[in-house]
Design a protein around this motif. Sequence first.
Motif, PDB file in Angstrom:
ATOM      1  N   ALA A  72      30.245 -14.195 -19.739  1.00  0.00           N
ATOM      2  CA  ALA A  72      29.081 -15.070 -19.554  1.00  0.00           C
ATOM      3  C   ALA A  72      29.207 -15.896 -18.281  1.00  0.00           C
ATOM      4  O   ALA A  72      28.209 -16.195 -17.618  1.00  0.00           O
ATOM      5  N   SER A  73      30.441 -16.264 -17.914  1.00  0.00           N
ATOM      6  CA  SER A  73      30.639 -17.102 -16.728  1.00  0.00           C
ATOM      7  C   SER A  73      30.355 -16.342 -15.429  1.00  0.00           C
ATOM      8  O   SER A  73      30.170 -16.955 -14.384  1.00  0.00           O
ATOM      9  N   PHE A  74      30.309 -15.004 -15.481  1.00  0.00           N
ATOM     10  CA  PHE A  74      30.001 -14.199 -14.304  1.00  0.00           C
ATOM     11  C   PHE A  74      28.491 -14.123 -14.028  1.00  0.00           C
ATOM     12  O   PHE A  74      28.078 -13.695 -12.961  1.00  0.00           O
ATOM     13  N   LEU A  75      27.675 -14.515 -15.010  1.00  0.00           N
ATOM     14  CA  LEU A  75      26.231 -14.344 -14.897  1.00  0.00           C
ATOM     15  C   LEU A  75      25.620 -15.292 -13.881  1.00  0.00           C
ATOM     16  O   LEU A  75      26.082 -16.419 -13.700  1.00  0.00           O
ATOM     17  N   SER A  76      24.554 -14.845 -13.245  1.00  0.00           N
ATOM     18  CA  SER A  76      23.753 -15.724 -12.401  1.00  0.00           C
ATOM     19  C   SER A  76      22.817 -16.530 -13.304  1.00  0.00           C
ATOM     20  O   SER A  76      22.606 -16.156 -14.464  1.00  0.00           O
ATOM     21  N   PRO A  77      22.243 -17.638 -12.810  1.00  0.00           N
ATOM     22  CA  PRO A  77      21.291 -18.394 -13.649  1.00  0.00           C
ATOM     23  C   PRO A  77      20.169 -17.531 -14.201  1.00  0.00           C
ATOM     24  O   PRO A  77      19.749 -17.718 -15.349  1.00  0.00           O
ATOM     25  N   ALA A 309      23.113 -27.285 -17.969  1.00  0.00           N
ATOM     26  CA  ALA A 309      24.466 -27.852 -18.067  1.00  0.00           C
ATOM     27  C   ALA A 309      24.459 -29.099 -18.940  1.00  0.00           C
ATOM     28  O   ALA A 309      25.326 -29.266 -19.809  1.00  0.00           O
ATOM     29  N   ALA A 310      23.491 -29.985 -18.729  1.00  0.00           N
ATOM     30  CA  ALA A 310      23.423 -31.211 -19.527  1.00  0.00           C
ATOM     31  C   ALA A 310      23.217 -30.887 -21.010  1.00  0.00           C
ATOM     32  O   ALA A 310      23.865 -31.475 -21.885  1.00  0.00           O
ATOM     33  N   GLY A 311      22.324 -29.930 -21.307  1.00  0.00           N
ATOM     34  CA  GLY A 311      22.069 -29.572 -22.697  1.00  0.00           C
ATOM     35  C   GLY A 311      23.283 -28.964 -23.381  1.00  0.00           C
ATOM     36  O   GLY A 311      23.607 -29.311 -24.519  1.00  0.00           O
ATOM     37  N   LEU A 312      23.964 -28.044 -22.696  1.00  0.00           N
ATOM     38  CA  LEU A 312      25.159 -27.427 -23.279  1.00  0.00           C
ATOM     39  C   LEU A 312      26.268 -28.441 -23.501  1.00  0.00           C
ATOM     40  O   LEU A 312      26.989 -28.384 -24.510  1.00  0.00           O
ATOM     41  N   LEU A 313      26.410 -29.368 -22.573  1.00  0.00           N
ATOM     42  CA  LEU A 313      27.439 -30.405 -22.728  1.00  0.00           C
ATOM     43  C   LEU A 313      27.095 -31.369 -23.842  1.00  0.00           C
ATOM     44  O   LEU A 313      27.979 -31.833 -24.582  1.00  0.00           O
ATOM     45  N   GLY A 354      28.554 -20.528 -25.272  1.00  0.00           N
ATOM     46  CA  GLY A 354      27.972 -21.727 -24.675  1.00  0.00           C
ATOM     47  C   GLY A 354      28.749 -22.222 -23.473  1.00  0.00           C
ATOM     48  O   GLY A 354      28.172 -22.586 -22.438  1.00  0.00           O
ATOM     49  N   MET A 355      30.070 -22.220 -23.577  1.00  0.00           N
ATOM     50  CA  MET A 355      30.885 -22.682 -22.452  1.00  0.00           C
ATOM     51  C   MET A 355      30.878 -21.672 -21.304  1.00  0.00           C
ATOM     52  O   MET A 355      30.990 -22.048 -20.139  1.00  0.00           O
TER      53      MET A 355
END
Length: 395
Positions: A72-77, A309-313, A354-355
């Motif tokens: 998931a961290s490799f994905l673009s927005p 980012a704010a929502g996930l955090l 999520g992270m």
Amino acid sequence: MVSRVERSALANWWWTVDRWLLAALGTLIVLGLVLTMAGSPPVAERLGLPTFHFVHRQAEALVPALAVLIAASFLSPRHVRRAALLIFIVSMALIIVALLFGHEVKGARRWIFGIQPSEFLKPAFVILAAWAFSEGAKRNDVPGNLLALLLLPITIVPLILQPDFGQTMLISLVWASLFFMAGLHWFWVAGIGGIGMSGVLLAYKFVPHVRARILKFIDPGTSGGIVDTFQVDTALDSFLAGGWFGKGPGEGTIKRILPDAHTDFIFAVTAEEFGIVTCLFLVTLFGFIVLRGLFKATRDEDPFCRFAAAGLLLLFGLQSAINMAVNLHLMPAKGMTLPFISYGGSSLISLALGMGFLVAVTRKRPHSALMLDMHEHEMPQDHMQHDDLPVEQGA
């Protein structure tokens, strides 16, 4: 070590992710496995299972969880949004199937095919809500705020039917925070707050176990035996027994009578065996992840990435705070896990998802890539007009 001059996908990922954030998450995951070893053996033995049954299950779940986080961290927005939409649709379908055909556990139908779909719904919901709010903020031709308003009831109604009031409350709080961040009028903020309070009052009036938990929390002598507070009372005893530095690994005794020592009340087991100092370290680690991520979000030029980012955090931080507050009897019991620490395959993989999304939306991106992503929804004729323009030499 990956060289800066290397141009592979891995090298690009390594030099654009927040490595401090990854290190903190890695530390939390390792601590979770260690604390599962501390809290789960007594539960396994009471259930007639091998002593390290839950430890082995958690270790097995770590493999797909880490794979999901990294992938998931490799994905673009753009791909984060698409993945979230797909996960949201599949999760909602599974929740409905669970409502119709799932097995009832403790009065709720939350499980189907060995997974809890509502866990995966949460990060997907946050991404879609962030997408809607960000589009509404930057484009007048997209009814983003209206879509965000519709998204909340569509999401929480199936959760209420399960019933799962803990997850409903968590999702609603994150959504309300994003709504506030979107800069909408105070009239709407007050109105939505009133609707939220009305929902709590209705649950208090018409749902017996919700009313009993609130009454027991306010005054332990008023429940009339409706709610068993044995777990909460025992959790508090664990903090008192452990003191500042704990009894030592494997030396805890109160955990042997704590029913959910490996899930909802693992924070109390941590206090008994490793002490309040270790609990404070965990709180600091959670706080570092939230503050580090928010700091990265405030510096991002893309509205979607800021909202996401704010929502996930907020999802991560609020869930952590609620679990620890329940362990300390600072709020009524919610049945919510401590992220990456409590046992649970669905919870672990969904948190990793999520992270992973968080790492993806907080990655450093070239300005050209940012502009491309921000304008991905332009009308086709606009692109045609730009294509017709002559290109300057050397541009």
